[in-house]
Structures are given as structure tokens and as C-alpha cells.
Write a protein that holds these residues in place. Structure first.
Motif, mmCIF file in Angstrom:
data_model
loop_
_atom_site.group_PDB
_atom_site.id
_atom_site.type_symbol
_atom_site.label_atom_id
_atom_site.label_comp_id
_atom_site.label_asym_id
_atom_site.label_seq_id
_atom_site.Cartn_x
_atom_site.Cartn_y
_atom_site.Cartn_z
ATOM 1 N N GLY A 45 -9.415 3.914 -12.283
ATOM 2 C CA GLY A 45 -10.323 3.722 -11.158
ATOM 3 C C GLY A 45 -9.618 3.061 -9.986
ATOM 4 O O GLY A 45 -9.770 3.479 -8.839
ATOM 5 N N LEU A 46 -8.815 2.030 -10.277
ATOM 6 C CA LEU A 46 -8.129 1.326 -9.200
ATOM 7 C C LEU A 46 -7.231 2.270 -8.428
ATOM 8 O O LEU A 46 -7.179 2.232 -7.202
ATOM 9 N N PHE A 47 -6.522 3.134 -9.158
ATOM 10 C CA PHE A 47 -5.535 3.974 -8.483
ATOM 11 C C PHE A 47 -6.124 5.295 -7.999
ATOM 12 O O PHE A 47 -5.391 6.184 -7.602
ATOM 13 N N SER A 48 -7.460 5.420 -8.074
ATOM 14 C CA SER A 48 -8.057 6.576 -7.412
ATOM 15 C C SER A 48 -8.136 6.340 -5.911
ATOM 16 O O SER A 48 -8.259 7.277 -5.138
ATOM 17 N N PHE A 49 -8.088 5.064 -5.495
ATOM 18 C CA PHE A 49 -8.148 4.678 -4.086
ATOM 19 C C PHE A 49 -9.435 5.135 -3.406
ATOM 20 O O PHE A 49 -9.474 5.269 -2.193
ATOM 21 N N THR A 50 -10.458 5.443 -4.157
ATOM 22 C CA THR A 50 -11.740 5.748 -3.537
ATOM 23 C C THR A 50 -12.656 4.555 -3.733
ATOM 24 O O THR A 50 -12.448 3.745 -4.637
ATOM 25 N N GLU A 51 -13.665 4.468 -2.895
ATOM 26 C CA GLU A 51 -14.557 3.321 -3.013
ATOM 27 C C GLU A 51 -15.228 3.311 -4.377
ATOM 28 O O GLU A 51 -15.292 2.285 -5.050
ATOM 29 N N LEU A 52 -15.700 4.489 -4.778
ATOM 30 C CA LEU A 52 -16.415 4.538 -6.053
ATOM 31 C C LEU A 52 -15.506 4.182 -7.205
ATOM 32 O O LEU A 52 -15.868 3.419 -8.092
ATOM 33 N N GLY A 53 -14.318 4.745 -7.173
ATOM 34 C CA GLY A 53 -13.396 4.488 -8.271
ATOM 35 C C GLY A 53 -13.042 3.024 -8.376
ATOM 36 O O GLY A 53 -13.041 2.437 -9.459
ATOM 37 N N MET A 54 -12.757 2.416 -7.219
ATOM 38 C CA MET A 54 -12.321 1.026 -7.267
ATOM 39 C C MET A 54 -13.487 0.095 -7.575
ATOM 40 O O MET A 54 -13.335 -0.880 -8.312
ATOM 41 N N GLN A 55 -14.638 0.400 -7.016
ATOM 42 C CA GLN A 55 -15.815 -0.395 -7.366
ATOM 43 C C GLN A 55 -16.104 -0.262 -8.854
ATOM 44 O O GLN A 55 -16.417 -1.233 -9.539
ATOM 45 N N GLY A 56 -15.989 0.979 -9.336
ATOM 46 C CA GLY A 56 -16.218 1.206 -10.760
ATOM 47 C C GLY A 56 -15.220 0.448 -11.608
ATOM 48 O O GLY A 56 -15.562 -0.093 -12.666
ATOM 49 N N ALA A 57 -13.975 0.405 -11.125
ATOM 50 C CA ALA A 57 -12.954 -0.313 -11.883
ATOM 51 C C ALA A 57 -13.299 -1.795 -11.987
ATOM 52 O O ALA A 57 -13.224 -2.393 -13.061
ATOM 53 N N SER A 84 -5.426 2.731 3.363
ATOM 54 C CA SER A 84 -5.533 3.936 4.176
ATOM 55 C C SER A 84 -4.767 3.812 5.474
ATOM 56 O O SER A 84 -4.356 4.815 6.038
ATOM 57 N N THR A 85 -4.534 2.580 5.962
ATOM 58 C CA THR A 85 -3.779 2.457 7.194
ATOM 59 C C THR A 85 -2.284 2.443 6.952
ATOM 60 O O THR A 85 -1.516 2.415 7.895
ATOM 61 N N SER A 86 -1.893 2.462 5.702
ATOM 62 C CA SER A 86 -0.456 2.435 5.434
ATOM 63 C C SER A 86 0.147 3.764 5.869
ATOM 64 O O SER A 86 -0.526 4.786 5.881
ATOM 65 N N PRO A 87 1.430 3.752 6.239
ATOM 66 C CA PRO A 87 2.054 4.952 6.793
ATOM 67 C C PRO A 87 1.894 6.179 5.887
ATOM 68 O O PRO A 87 1.731 7.285 6.380
ATOM 69 N N ALA A 88 1.926 5.970 4.597
ATOM 70 C CA ALA A 88 1.896 7.124 3.719
ATOM 71 C C ALA A 88 0.477 7.568 3.392
ATOM 72 O O ALA A 88 0.269 8.607 2.783
ATOM 73 N N GLY A 89 -0.489 6.797 3.816
ATOM 74 C CA GLY A 89 -1.856 7.105 3.389
ATOM 75 C C GLY A 89 -2.516 8.129 4.292
ATOM 76 O O GLY A 89 -1.880 8.805 5.099
ATOM 77 N N GLY A 90 -3.796 8.281 4.151
ATOM 78 C CA GLY A 90 -4.517 9.097 5.103
ATOM 79 C C GLY A 90 -5.305 10.228 4.526
ATOM 80 O O GLY A 90 -6.423 10.468 4.956
ATOM 81 N N SER A 91 -4.812 10.893 3.529
ATOM 82 C CA SER A 91 -5.444 12.147 3.135
ATOM 83 C C SER A 91 -6.502 11.956 2.055
ATOM 84 O O SER A 91 -7.021 12.914 1.535
ATOM 85 N N PRO A 134 0.807 -1.222 0.000
ATOM 86 C CA PRO A 134 0.000 0.000 0.000
ATOM 87 C C PRO A 134 0.845 1.279 0.000
ATOM 88 O O PRO A 134 0.475 2.248 -0.670
ATOM 89 N N THR A 135 1.951 1.274 0.705
ATOM 90 C CA THR A 135 2.746 2.497 0.772
ATOM 91 C C THR A 135 3.247 2.888 -0.605
ATOM 92 O O THR A 135 3.140 4.042 -1.035
ATOM 93 N N MET A 136 3.815 1.884 -1.294
ATOM 94 C CA MET A 136 4.348 2.175 -2.617
ATOM 95 C C MET A 136 3.229 2.485 -3.601
ATOM 96 O O MET A 136 3.419 3.255 -4.540
ATOM 97 N N ALA A 137 2.068 1.893 -3.357
ATOM 98 C CA ALA A 137 0.947 2.174 -4.261
ATOM 99 C C ALA A 137 0.665 3.670 -4.276
ATOM 100 O O ALA A 137 0.417 4.260 -5.326
ATOM 101 N N HIS A 138 0.752 4.291 -3.098
ATOM 102 C CA HIS A 138 0.522 5.736 -3.053
ATOM 103 C C HIS A 138 1.600 6.487 -3.808
ATOM 104 O O HIS A 138 1.329 7.463 -4.495
ATOM 105 N N LYS A 139 2.850 6.020 -3.671
ATOM 106 C CA LYS A 139 3.944 6.717 -4.344
ATOM 107 C C LYS A 139 3.836 6.563 -5.854
ATOM 108 O O LYS A 139 4.155 7.475 -6.613
ATOM 109 N N PHE A 140 3.439 5.382 -6.284
ATOM 110 C CA PHE A 140 3.391 5.117 -7.720
ATOM 111 C C PHE A 140 2.135 5.684 -8.379
ATOM 112 O O PHE A 140 2.090 5.842 -9.591
ATOM 113 N N ALA A 141 1.106 5.922 -7.546
ATOM 114 C CA ALA A 141 -0.205 6.234 -8.124
ATOM 115 C C ALA A 141 -0.175 7.358 -9.157
ATOM 116 O O ALA A 141 -0.748 7.197 -10.246
#
Lengths: 528, 523
Positions: B321-333, B497-504, B272-279
């Protein structure tokens, strides 16, 4: 230092420990006698006797494994040792010889070649390989290597009337004897370098390891190790010493090529591991300035470079080949590179458990390589027909649905050599690369897998011509003789079994060699 | 039903073995192989419907779990299960298989035994990919799916089939081999290949950032090639164009989903941490893919290539959609994965139908097909509109959710710019699809060869009906699908969202709003 020089003591004679070697040797002699005295029509018996001898030797090997033999685990002053490294490799050699025998008997008859000679040479070559794995002493390893080499020189030139076969034999002989000289010279230098006060030098691997830091002539030790590395490198066909491989493999009769690519290569690895991983073992970092650490890091670095060169060169050059046997020769160079990755992992650690795992990985890798490689050569031999006439890639055009059994088997072997899942090759690669990742050799492993991707091109090429192209010339499906059919079934089943349920075999091959490697049990020697 | 997943994996293989055995009987007949394949795959589909019964409470748990030791010495387990994410992909696979086989009914005349055997093996491998929870097992199925597809393209493909087959194989193999190194690394780091154990281990003792970077890159590369994400897409048009119709349907319908499924399951789930960096990088590539794929599709002279490039564009939406990290985006994906499988699968079927009749796919050869082939024209237009994303058809729901999700995403600084750029993809899609329809289906019959083409027969209409019904159903009532996947998607988002880099990036405020939109649409 009050080391008794081993050479001055009456050796412990333990015949049981060399039972497999004796059995194969005896079978070879019997085969020669039958060949000399039986009428020509009955010479086919030699094949049966050879097969029986090999199977019997395999049983003896398993007996040694299960029971641990009788008496101590070494004999003849540690000339011969008993451990899983030896037994596992011995079984690989016996398997290769049995498969070679199965695919060669009909060929020998068909080509009107002397069956007895062929079989006895094959058996002697097997004895040589077995001695290379069982030798705890560099002299035995050299002896085994020579027995093996001389037999294979002759085997390579066995089709006397064929120029290519002659060329193959001569090339192999000249370069082979050159490399044997390197190895011998290396052994001699090591012997000279390991002399300590009050005792002459030694060729015993365990004693070399124990004396390495007291070597009086470190320069000689380095030179000796380097020359031995060249000698072994030649046998297993690593990159700068590989030039003989394609010519010899192409020219030699196909069953002999199958044997050479699988057997002597594995034997070379067995001896290589024994001599280097245990002879010049890992030294902990704190003793970095010692001679042992210097030798160890030197050979490990060289081996790493060799592994990269071997994999890359083998795979890249294989792409350009139009002859199937040459292509498989380069592929065999590449596979030696993958196995070297495992050996680097074995050499890089002092932790016995990890080292054993890595050695097991190399052993399993060579087992899988033997099975799939002999299988591939079986099909190549069937398609090549008598005299090895049809070995170019074009000869495989469009045979896919005309000889489906051959074509699908060959495809399976190609996919296995490529390392696709559910085949033996995949499991071999997982173990070897896994061992290297465990030691932190990420770059080496990444180069290895990228090489696998390169190799996809030429392995798939054979599938492509067989299935995706149409045949323009006539095709008579070859008849599959019983021996080859058995070999084909064994190898196909083997590839799938080792690929899908390898657990039992990996467990069985698991080595448990604890340091000090083979404890020195000379009577009267002070316990150190 | 115990061992349901094992049955689903093995049933096609059993069908394949049965076909081979049947070929040895003296009374064998060439046309029976397709019946064996059809019966097997229909049976697989029916059995797979039982999966729906097991997810009654819509939680994120893995169901139908089977977990036995496979290779003791390297700790690999046969661990399979489904959750809300894989459930739908498994069903998509089992649904598309009988359709693919029916589409080959008359098109494949040579070497039928081998053809159907390869299709059946492919079905097993695809099933295995979606249900494996052991990394080595996953890799095994992932790679195993390559070989039958390689043969399908190479033997039954078009003129440049050899080139396309090798390109397909080597592109995919390079990526997945690097992933293999990553898998081995994880094994030695955490002493397990098991996915469930791994994600727990990773969250309790995180990887160091450097290792995580390379692992994300290795897994990401393998999946990006499979998706395909923009710079790695060049194998796709060749493979799609040269493959036989059934191959294209499965390639577009299922094989591409392995890439996005892998990104969702492994890249987002494990790193998850790298996912945020790569997003941000991946979002940019996805948007380039959307626009580039659409623009290139517009100028293709070949219908099949056009549909192939439209896949690049649509799969870009999924990744976005996957890399929006929102419920709607990922569900939509996830939803868009299913939509793409259904719509693009159907489009490839239509291309196959006209190719079977005319042996060409060039747009310029056609025109006015609505007159000789009214059924074909009607259904083709519906499928095309579904692909364009017309409201009331499935494509709209997925793309809409993805765009709302991206708009509200906190993963980049200006998500609305990304959304607006992506939205142009929908416009481009309308342009290339409608333009193609205009030239192929409408207008006067310009080419006399087209004047007497036979319309779709009952088999062809029959195999399209399930897809067309799904398009409409998924367009008006997406709840059925989204409800079952929500908890599983949320579980992935929790890790993100619980990953160190996540949250916002959590956007709880907006989440309820589109729910009402779906509800109104359903009315």
C-alpha cells in the motif's frame, strides 16, 4: 635559509607549563619515601598520597587550560607545548589513573603486594603518558613512552608468584622494547633526513613539518615515518602489531589490565596524532609531487588499511574467546581501530576547523572508552576474586539476578562498548564516524559500523550468560569494597552522562589548534 | 496541554524508576510491581487520549511540538511532535501496553520487577520512535527499543530464547547501523538532524542521485528488516515464537510498525525520487512476502508460528500500500498497520491463553476447544476473522483500500497484476486461519486433557474487549481514523509527486469513488 638550530640556544624555562607533570612526579617520589620509611602497617597512606597527587595534577591541568598558563605556550625549546590536545589527553590519563587507583588499593592489600611500589609505578606511568601528550618534540615523546613502558612492564608482572603474570610481563617487555627501538630508529632517521643547509636535522615536530619539502634524503624520511608508525602502532595495538595484547592483558593483574587498555592506548594516540597529523601534515593537492605530499598520502593510506584490519581482526577474533579478559583485549584492539578512523579523518584535511573537530572526536572517543573500559574491568575484577581465578565466560553464568548491581553495570558497559544509544560509546562512535564521513571516507565508516554489528555478538554473549542462563554451581556474591564502589559509581554515571548530555564535555575538549601549529618563538630566529 | 509528548515518553520511565525504588523498601511485595506497571500504562493511555483534541482541523501540521537543543556541539535537538500519521501509532502503543501487562498478570512468575521495568522502558522507547522529528533522536529510540525486547525474549522466552534473542538483536542492529551512516551523511550534507528542516533542504537542493540511492538503501534496509520485508524476515518467526505473550503482542503490535512508519516517514518523505525507482522492486518483494508468508503459515504445526508468519503476509500488504503512492493505498497501509496491531495482538493473546493452560502450542494437541471453552472459542473466531479480512471487521477495510490503491497505481506498468497476486494473499489467509480454527476450536474433543480446560476468566475477557470493540468499530466506521491521517498522507504524496521523477501516477479521478463505498459501509 638561516634557521637557528634550536639546540644551541638557551631554552626558555617555564616551570608553570609542566606543573601537572611535576606534581605527579613529586607525588611518586613522596610515595617511594613513605614506602621506604613508614612501618608496614601505615603503607596504605601511599594510596591516599597518590590520589591527592593525581587530583592536584588535575587541578593544575585545569588551571593551565583556563588561564593559558604563564608566559608563552611552549617551553624548553618547544620540547613541551601547551594546547588542547595535550590538556584534554592529560585529563583522560589522570582520570584513568584515579580510577585505577580506586580499584587497585584493596586488591594490593588483599594480595599482600607492596602497595608503595605499586602506587609509585602507577604514578610514574602516568607521568610518562602525560609527557607523551605534552611533547612537541619526538625526543620528549620517546622519553615519555619509555617512562610509561618501563613502569607498565613491571606492573604487568606485579603478581610475582603467578606464572601468567610473569609471562605477561616478559612478553610485554620483549615486544615492547623491540617496538621502542623501532620508534627510536624512526626518530633518528627522521632527524637525519630533515637536515638542511646550515643546520642539522631536527626532532621538533613543528620544524619537521616546515622542512619536510626540503628534506635532503626523502628515502630516509619515508623509512623514518614508517618505523615510527610501527612503534606507535604497537603501543595502541593496531592489527599487525597487536599480537602481544591478548596474552599481556590476560596475564596482567586485572587493575593493571584496566589501566593498560585505557591509559597507554590513549597516550599512544596522543603522541601518534601529534607526530603524524602535525609532523607530516596535510598538503594541498596542487603540491602533489612534493615530498610532504608523498609522505602524507603514504601514512594516511597505511593508516586506513590498519584501521580496517584492526577493527575487523579485533572483532572477529573476540567472538572466539572464552576468557573475559582476552575478549576485552580483542575488543580493545577493535576500539583502537575505531579511533584510528577518527585519526584518519584528522589527518586527511588541511582545514584547521575540521581537523580540530576530528581530533576532538578521537579525544572524546578515548575518554568514553577509558570510562567504560575501566568500568567493565572493575566488575571483571570483582568477579575474578583474588588471584584472577574466575575470568572465564562460564564464571558469569546466571549471576544476573544473584548480583544485580554488578550484572546490570557490566551490561551497561557492554552495551556502551557495543555503541548502543544513550551510552557513552554511542556518542563516541557518532563523533568519530561523523568526522570520517565529513572527509568522505564512506567505505571506512561502513566497515566500521558493520564491525559494530559483529561486535554485538560477543558483547551480548556476556549479557546472555549472565541473565539468560541458569547457574549450576554455587555463587557467593562478592563484597564490593568502598574504592571499587566509588569507581563503579563514577564509571556508570560517566557512561550515562557522556551518553545523554555529552555537549559540555565535547565543547570543553574542542581543540583550537591553528596552523602553523606551535609558532616557533626562538629569540633571534628570523620570522618566516 | 504543554509537554504532552514528553510526559508520554517519560511517564513509563518514571513508573520503572518507581518500581526499582519500591524494590528497596522493606515492605515490598512481588505482586505489587505489576500494579505499578498497570497504573502507569493506563495513565499513559488516558493522557495520550488528549492527543486527539489537538488535531481538530485534520491538517498535516505537526502538533504538540517541542523543540529544544539537546547536544549543542553536534546540533541535535529534542524535537518531538505528532501528525496524522504518528498520532494513531502512538495511541496504538499506549493502548496495547496495559493489555500486554494484563496478559502477563499470571503468566509471569519469575523476576517480576525486571520484567515490568523492561516493559515500561520499552513503552517509552516505542513512543519516542513515533514522535521524534530529529533523526538522531529517532535513531536513539529506534535502537533503544531493541534492548528491553532483547531481555524480554532472552529471560522470559521459550526454549530457544537465547538463539531468538540474539538473532533478533543482530538482524535489527545491522540494518539500523547502516541507517546511522546515512543519518550522519545527511547531517554533514545539510548541517542538520532535524526532519522538518531536512525535507525542506532536500527539496530545495536535491541530493545527487548516487547519494540518494545509497541513502534510500540504507534507510530502506533498516526498516525492511524491522517490517520485515520478504528476504529479511527470518528473525521474525523465531522472535515471535520464543517471546513471552506480552512480548509477542508488542512485537507484532508496535515494533513491526516502526519499520513501516519509518518507510513512510523517512524513505518516502525524504527520498521521493529514489522511492519511485525502488518501488517496483519493493512491490515485488512485498507480494512475495504476502504469498510466501501465507503459504508457510499454512503448514505450521505451532499456532504461534502460524500467527507469526501471518504477520509477514500482512505486513507485506502494508508495504504494498505504501509503495502504491496513491492516497487510497497509503491510507489503507496506515490503516492496515493499526488493524494488524489490533488483530494480531489479539491473536497472540489467545495463543498465550491456551499456552498458559496447556503449556503447548501445537495445533495437533488441541481440537474441539469450543466445548470446554465457549468464550475463548467465540472471541478467537472473531479475532481470526478480523485477521482474515472479513467485511465489517477492520482487516477488510485496510486490505480493500490497499488493493484499490494498488490497482489504480501508476508506479508499475501492470499494477493490476500486482493487485491480483496480492489478493490471493487474502484467500490464503482464509485458508490457513480457518483451517487452524477447524483443528483447534471445532470438532470433537480429541485429547482428554482439553476436556476440562477452564474458560477465559474475567481478566482475560476484559483485556480482549477493547481490542474486539476496536475491530468492529474500525470495520464499520473507518472515517474517524482516515480523516485525521489524510492530510498528513497527502503531504507525503505531495513530496512524492513533485519529485523530478514523479508525475504519472496521480489518480484523482478514482479518489472520490471509494469514499462513497466507505460511506455505504458505515450505514
Amino acid at each position: 635559509m638561516n634557521f637557528f638550530p634550536g639546540q644551541s640556544i638557551l631554552p626558555i624555562i617555564n616551570w608553570a607549563l609542566i606543573a601537572p607533570e611535576i606534581i605527579v612526579c613529586a607525588a611518586a617520589v613522596i610515595v617511594m619515601l613513605i614506602d621506604a620509611f613508614a612501618p608496614p602497617t601505615q603503607r596504605w597512606i601511599t594510596g591516599g598520597v597518590s590520589l591527592g597527587g593525581l587530583l592536584f595534577a588535575a587541578i593544575a591541568t585545569i588551571w593551565l587550560w583556563v588561564s593559558g598558563g604563564i608566559g608563552p605556550a611552549d617551553a624548553f625549546n618547544q620540547m613541551i607545548v601547551l594546547d588542547e590536545l595535550r590538556l584534554g589527553f592529560t585529563l583522560v590519563f589522570l582520570l584513568v589513573s584515579i580510577l585505577t587507583l580506586l580499584i587497585s588499593t584493596v586488591w594490593v592489600q588483599g594480595e599482600n603486594l607492596p602497595a608503595g611500589e605499586f602506587h609509585s609505578l602507577l604514578l610514574f606511568a602516568t607521568v610518562g603518558m602525560m609527557l607523551m601528550a605534552s611533547g612537541g618534540d619526538l625526543v620528549i615523546i620517546f622519553l615519555g613512552l619509555e617512562i610509561l613502558s618501563i613502569a607498565t612492564y613491571v606492573l604487568a608482572g606485579f603478581r610475582r608468584t603467578d606464572v601468567r603474570s610473569n609471562e605477561s610481563s616478559l612478553k610485554y617487555f620483549i615486544l615492547g622494547s623491540f617496538s621502542s627501538a623501532f620508534l627510536l630508529y624512526g626518530i633518528a632517521l627522521t632527524y637525519g633526513a630533515t637536515g638542511v643547509a646550515g643546520a642539522p636535522g631536527t626532532t621538533n615536530i613543528a620544524i619537521i613539518a616546515s622542512r619536510i619539502n626540503e628534506a635532503r634524503y626523502p628515502g630516509l624520511l619515508f623509512a623514518g615515518a614508517a618505523m615510527m608508525l610501527v612503534g606507535f602502532g604497537f603501543k595502541i595495538a593496531t592489527a599487525p602489531f597487536h599480537v602481544w595484547t591478548p596474552d599481556v592483558y590476560e596475564g596482567a593483574p586485572t587493575p593493571v589490565t584496566a589501566f593498560m587498555a585505557a591509559g597507554p592506548k590513549a597516550a599512544g594516540f596522543a603522541a601518534f596524532i601529534r607526530a603524524f597529523v602535525f609532523g607530516f601534515p596535510f598538503v594541498v593537492a596542487s603540491a602533489n609531487s612534493s615530498i610532504g605530499a608523498g609522505v602524507h598520502s603514504a601514512w594516511l593510506t597505511v593508516l586506513m588499511v590498519l584501521a580496517v584490519m584492526t577493527m575487523t581482526l579485533g572483532n572477529v577474533v573476540a567472538i572466539a574467546q572464552n576468557n573475559v579478559k582476552r575478549m576485552l583485549a580483542y575488543s580493545s584492539i577493535a576500539h583502537a581501530g575505531y579511533a584510528l578512523v577518527g585519526m584518519v579523518a584528522a589527518g586527511a584535511t588541511g582545514d584547521p576547523a575540521q581537523r580540530n573537530t576530528a581530533i576532538t572526536a578521537v579525544m572524546f572517543y578515548l575518554l568514553t572508552y577509558a570510562v567504560m573500559n575501566v568500568g567493565a574491568f572493575t566488575v571483571v575484577q570483582l568477579i575474578a576474586r583474588s588471584g584472577d581465578r574466575r575470568t572465564s565466560i562460564e564464571d558469569y553464568n546466571g549471576i544476573g539476578f544473584k548480583s544485580p548491581v554488578l550484572a546490570f553495570s557490566l551490561s551497561l558497559f557492554m552495551l556502551s562498548l557495543l555503541g548502543m544509544p544513550l551510552t557513552a560509546g554511542f556518542m563516541g562512535k557518532i563523533l568519530v564516524f561523523g568526522a570520517a564521513v565529513n572527509q568522505g571516507y564512506y567505505v571506512l565508516v561502513i566497515i566500521g559500523v558493520l564491525n559494530s554489528a559483529i561486535s554485538a555478538y560477543y558483547y551480548l554473549r556476556l549479557i546472555v550468560v549472565m541473565f539468560f542462563k541458569e547457574r549450576t554451581t554455587a555463587w557467593n556474591a562478592p563484597k564490593i569494597p568502598a574504592g571499587l564502589a566509588v569507581a563503579l559509581i563514577l564509571t556508570v554515571v560517566g557512561v550515562l552522562y557522556l551518553g545523554i548530555f555529552p555537549g559540555r564535555i565535547i565543547n570543553a575538549l574542542q581543540t583550537r589548534i591553528e596552523p602553523p601549529l606551535f609558532t616557533i618563538r626562538l629569540p633571534g630566529a628570523p620570522s618566516k | 496541554m504543554p509537554h504532552l509528548l514528553t510526559i508520554l515518553i517519560l511517564l513509563p520511565v518514571i513508573g520503572a524508576v518507581a518500581s526499582v525504588l519500591y524494590s528497596f523498601t522493606p515492605s515490598k511485595r512481588e505482586e505489587h510491581y505489576k500494579w505499578i506497571a498497570l497504573v502507569t500504562t493506563v495513565a499513559t493511555f488516558i493522557i495520550s487520549l488528549f492527543l486527539l483534541t489537538g488535531l481538530g482541523d485534520n491538517s498535516a501540521n505537526f502538533r504538540f511540538e517541542e523543540n529544544v537543543l539537546w547536544i549543542g556541539s553536534i546540533g541535535t535537538r529534542y524535537h518531538v511532535a505528532v501528525d496524522g500519521i504518528s498520532l494513531w501509532l502512538v495511541l496504538l502503543t499506549t493502548l496495547l501496553m496495559p493489555i500486554a501487562i494484563l496478559s502477563s498478570w499470571t503468566a509471569i512468575k519469575k523476576r517480576q520487577l525486571a520484567y515490568y521495568v523492561f516493559l515500561l522502558i520499552l513503552a517509552s522507547a516505542m513512543m519516542g520512535v513515533f514522535v521524534s522529528l530529529d533523526l538522531l533522536l529517532f535513531y536513539l529510540f529506534f535502537e533503544a527499543s531493541l534492548i528491553p525486547m532483547f531481555f524480554l525474549i532472552g529471560i522470559w522466552g521459550g526454549d530457544r530464547r537465547i538463539y531468538a534473542a540474539i538473532k533478533f538483536f543482530i538482524y535489527t542492529a545491522v540494518g539500523s547501523l547502516l541507517m546511522l551512516v546515512g543519518i550522519i551523511y545527511l547531517y554533514f550534507h545539510y548541517q542538520t538532524f532535524d526532519y522538518v528542516t531536512l525535507i525542506q533542504a532536500i527539496s530545495s537542493q536535491p541530493l545527487d542521485p548516487k547519494a540518494e540511492f545509497f541513502l534510500f538503501a540504507a534507510f530502506g534496509l533498516a526498516f525492511s528488516i524491522k517490517v520485515p520485508l520478504f528476504p529479511f524476515h527470518t528473525w521474525l518467526p523465531d522472535a515471535h515464537t520464543e517471546a513471552p505473550t506480552a512480548g509477542s503482542v508488542i512485537l507484532a503490535g508496535v515494533l513491526l510498525k516502526m519499520g513501516t512508519y519509518g518507510l513512510l516517514r523517512f524513505n518516502l518523505g525524504m527520498f521521493p525520487t529514489m522511492a519511485h525507482k525502488f518501488a517496483p522492486v519493493i512491490i515485488v518483494l512485498a507480494i512475495i512476502g504476502i504469498i510466501y508468508g501465507a503459504l508457510v503459515a499454512m503448514v505450521q504445526p505451532d499456532v504461534k508460528r502460524l500467527v507469526a508468519y501471518s504477520s509477514v503476509s500482512h505486513m507485506g500488504f502494508v508495504v504494498l500500500g505504501l509503495f502504491s503512492f496513491t492516497e487510497l493505498g497509503m491510507q489503507g497501509a496506515l490503516y492496515q498497520m493499526l488493524n494488524h496491531g489490533v488483530s494480531t495482538g489479539a491473536l497472540f493473546l489467545f495463543v498465550g491463553f491456551i499456552y498458559e493452560r496447556r503449556h503447548t502450542r501445537l495445533i495437533s494437541e488441541f481440537g474441539g476447544l469450543s466445548k470446554p471453552m465457549p468464550w475463548f472459542a467465540t472471541l478467537f473466531v472473531i479475532a481470526s476473522l478480523s485477521s482474515v479480512g472479513l467485511p465489517f471487521l477492520n482487516g477488510f477495510v485496510g486490505e480493500f483500500l490497499i488493493m484499490v490503491g494498488m490497482w489504480t497505481s501508476g508506479v508499475t506498468s501492470h499494477p493490476y497484476i500486482a493487485t491480483m497476486l496480492a489478493a490471493t494473499g487474502v484467500i490464503w489467509a482464509a485458508v490457513y486461519m480457518l483451517w487452524m480454527l477447524q483443528r483447534v476450536v471445532f470438532g470433537p474433543v480429541t485429547n482428554s486433557e482439553n476436556a476440562k480446560l477452564p474458560d477465559l476468566n474475567s481478566r482475560e475477557v476484559g483485556l480482549l474487549i477493547p481490542l474486539l470493540v476496536l475491530m468492529l468499530f474500525m470495520g464499520v466506521y473507518p472515517r474517524v481514523f482516515l480523516d485525521r491521517s489524510r492530510a498528513s498522507i497527502e503531504a507525503v504524496r505531495d513530496r512524492l509527486s513533485t519529485s523530478p521523477a514523479g508525475g504519472s501516477f496521480t489518480v484523482n479521478a478514482v479518489e472520490t469513488q471509494p469514499q462513497t463505498k466507505q460511506a455505504t459501509k458505515a450505514e
